[in-house]
Write an enzyme that holds these catalytic residues in place. Structure first.
Site, PDB file in Angstrom:
ATOM      1  N   LYS A  85       8.101   5.141   5.257  1.00 50.06           N
ATOM      2  CA  LYS A  85       8.196   3.723   5.484  1.00 50.06           C
ATOM      3  C   LYS A  85       6.698   3.252   6.113  1.00 50.06           C
ATOM      4  CE  LYS A  85      12.819   3.467   5.492  1.00 50.06           C
ATOM      5  NZ  LYS A  85      13.070   4.777   4.830  1.00 50.06           N
ATOM      6  N   ASP A  86       6.689   1.833   6.059  1.00 45.32           N
ATOM      7  CA  ASP A  86       5.298   1.319   6.477  1.00 45.32           C
ATOM      8  C   ASP A  86       4.775   1.842   7.632  1.00 45.32           C
ATOM      9  OD1 ASP A  86       5.053  -1.937   4.770  1.00 45.32           O
ATOM     10  OD2 ASP A  86       5.960  -0.176   4.326  1.00 45.32           O
ATOM     11  N   ARG A  87       3.781   1.787   7.931  1.00 48.83           N
ATOM     12  CA  ARG A  87       2.623   2.158   9.048  1.00 48.83           C
ATOM     13  C   ARG A  87       2.653   0.710   9.882  1.00 48.83           C
ATOM     14  NH1 ARG A  87      -1.446   5.662   9.932  1.00 48.83           N
ATOM     15  NH2 ARG A  87      -1.448   6.384   7.904  1.00 48.83           N
TER      16      ARG A  87
END
Length: 435
Positions: A85-87
């Site tokens: 998942k995105d940071r």
């Protein structure tokens, strides 16, 4: 090594090419980019794996793995997750931790300023990559006039009809856009090249990585290690190995399995993107060619496309309703191969990287299971889409929300709407790690 093999993370041709982009900016703050994982199944309530539903803020998935490893006192191999998942976002996803004979109550509460545990339960198996149905995104586009919502709707309507190109976005390839070249060097057995790509990449680097690069090139591994942020786990591990006088081969192969698979899958992703671009240019990313390997979206089962399939009366309807789609290659030596014109697209991408099937097969034999060959649909459906214009304390925005199946990137949808050549991604994929 040759650095000319581009990842093709930005579209060379848009499906929505007739609709002007609305411009704008994403990810100005974490609250502007929300991701909710849609699980494939629920934990059973018993077993040796602790399942944790975690909300994280400005942390990568691998950062959370590191935090969980320290908290539970286990190796990183004991921790599972369904997708990256995105940071730079607020995301919610499930992790599993192998703790035989123990329950969540046997451990202290996990306290961290940038993550929280929403619930904990038990299950009998490790959470594996791909064990998710998809992801729900809610994203605010800033710095685009509210009136641009009309253009956003036109673009989104086309994507609802034709599907979203199943491109691997910039997140897969890292800030220096070279993760795939590390994987390419590994396949070629060029471990010195892999180390150089990891520790001394060209391109846009953060200040700490730029300092570390200069120290590394000067042979000062200790100062390079000190300059890197603690979240740069692969770089730091390779530098530690080099400091202990390990050779480049030992330093790269000494990385944990997750890191090695990530770089190798980045290579697969770049090869796939090359095929996708070629078929978009040829106007056949959403139709079947004789020799294709097609996929049924319902169960991901693949089948070969012959003249009978292309001529069948119901084929057009099956494509229109997203029952089936053509696929591109996630290359390995044992991958199911297309033939004819479809196979020529696949083979051209492999040759463009300077690789052969024989090299892939040799690597498979040396590192069994490290590279899993697969077919990936060239397009995916975007569903449950919603658009609204709004105003908050930070100004106006256009919010777009939608669901994507596992493995698909929200930034590809946004680029079709914004047409900025999205470079707002993180160093991670938003969904499935390998496919």
């Amino acid at each position: 090594m040759d650095t000319g093999f581009a990842p093709r993370a930005v579209a060379s041709r848009y499906v929505t090419h007739d609709v002007p982009g609305i411009g704008g900016t994403i990810k100005q703050r974490p609250e502007d980019f929300l991701v909710d994982e849609m699980p494939l199944y629920q934990p059973s309530g018993s077993g040796e794996h602790v399942y944790l539903f975690i909300e994280k803020r400005n942390l990568s998935t691998l950062d959370v793995v590191h935090i969980l490893s320290r908290h539970f006192g286990v190796g990183r191999e004991a921790i599972g997750f369904a997708g990256m998942k995105d940071r730079n976002a607020i995301t919610r996803q499930v992790f599993s931790v192998n703790t035989p004979g123990k329950t969540p109550e046997d451990f202290p509460q996990l306290v961290h300023e940038r993550l929280s545990v929403q619930w904990a339960d038990l299950h009998n198996n490790k959470l594996r990559l791909g064990h998710l149905a998809g992801n729900r995104f809610s994203i605010r586009i800033r710095n685009a006039g509210i009136g641009e919502i009309r253009g956003a709707k036109r673009a989104l309507d086309i994507l609802l009809e034709k599907g979203v190109p199943n491109r691997f976005g910039t997140q897969r390839f890292g800030r220096a856009m070279n993760n795939h070249r590390i994987g390419l060097a590994m396949i070629r057995g060029d471990f010195e090249g892999a180390v150089r790509e990891l520790l001394a990449p060209e391109g846009d680097l953060s200040e700490p990585h730029a300092r570390a690069r200069e120290f590394f090139l000067a042979g000062n591994f200790a100062d390079a290690l000190a300059a890197l942020p603690r979240t740069a786990h692969p770089e730091r591990n390779v530098l530690r190995a080099l400091s202990r006088r390990a050779n480049p081969r030992g330093a790269i192969l000494g990385l944990d399995r997750t890191a090695k698979r990530f770089f190798l899958s980045a290579l697969q992703s770049a090869l796939f993107n090359h095929v996708l671009d070629a078929r978009l240019e040829a106007g056949c990313f959403d139709r079947l060619l004789e020799g294709d390997v097609a996929m049924k979206h319902e169960n991901r089962a693949c089948f070969d496309v012959d003249a009978g399939v292309t001529a069948a009366a119901d084929t057009e309807q099956r494509l229109r309703t997203f029952e089936i789609s053509p696929t591109g290659p996630m290359w390995s030596g044992s991958m199911r191969r297309a033939s004819g014109r479809a196979g020529a697209f696949d083979d051209a991408a492999l040759a463009g990287a300077g690789l052969t099937v024989e090299q892939l097969a040799a690597f498979d034999a040396q590192a069994p299971g490290m590279v899993e060959g697969a077919r990936r649909p060239l397009r995916v459906p975007v569903t449950d889409a919603d658009l609204e214009a709004g105003l908050d304390e930070h100004g106006t925005y256009i919010r777009v929300a939608f669901d994507l199946p596992r493995g698909a990137f929200a930034t590809v949808v946004l680029d079709e709407i914004m047409k900025k050549g999205q470079d707002d991604g993180d160093d991670e994929q938003e969904a499935e790690h390998a496919r």
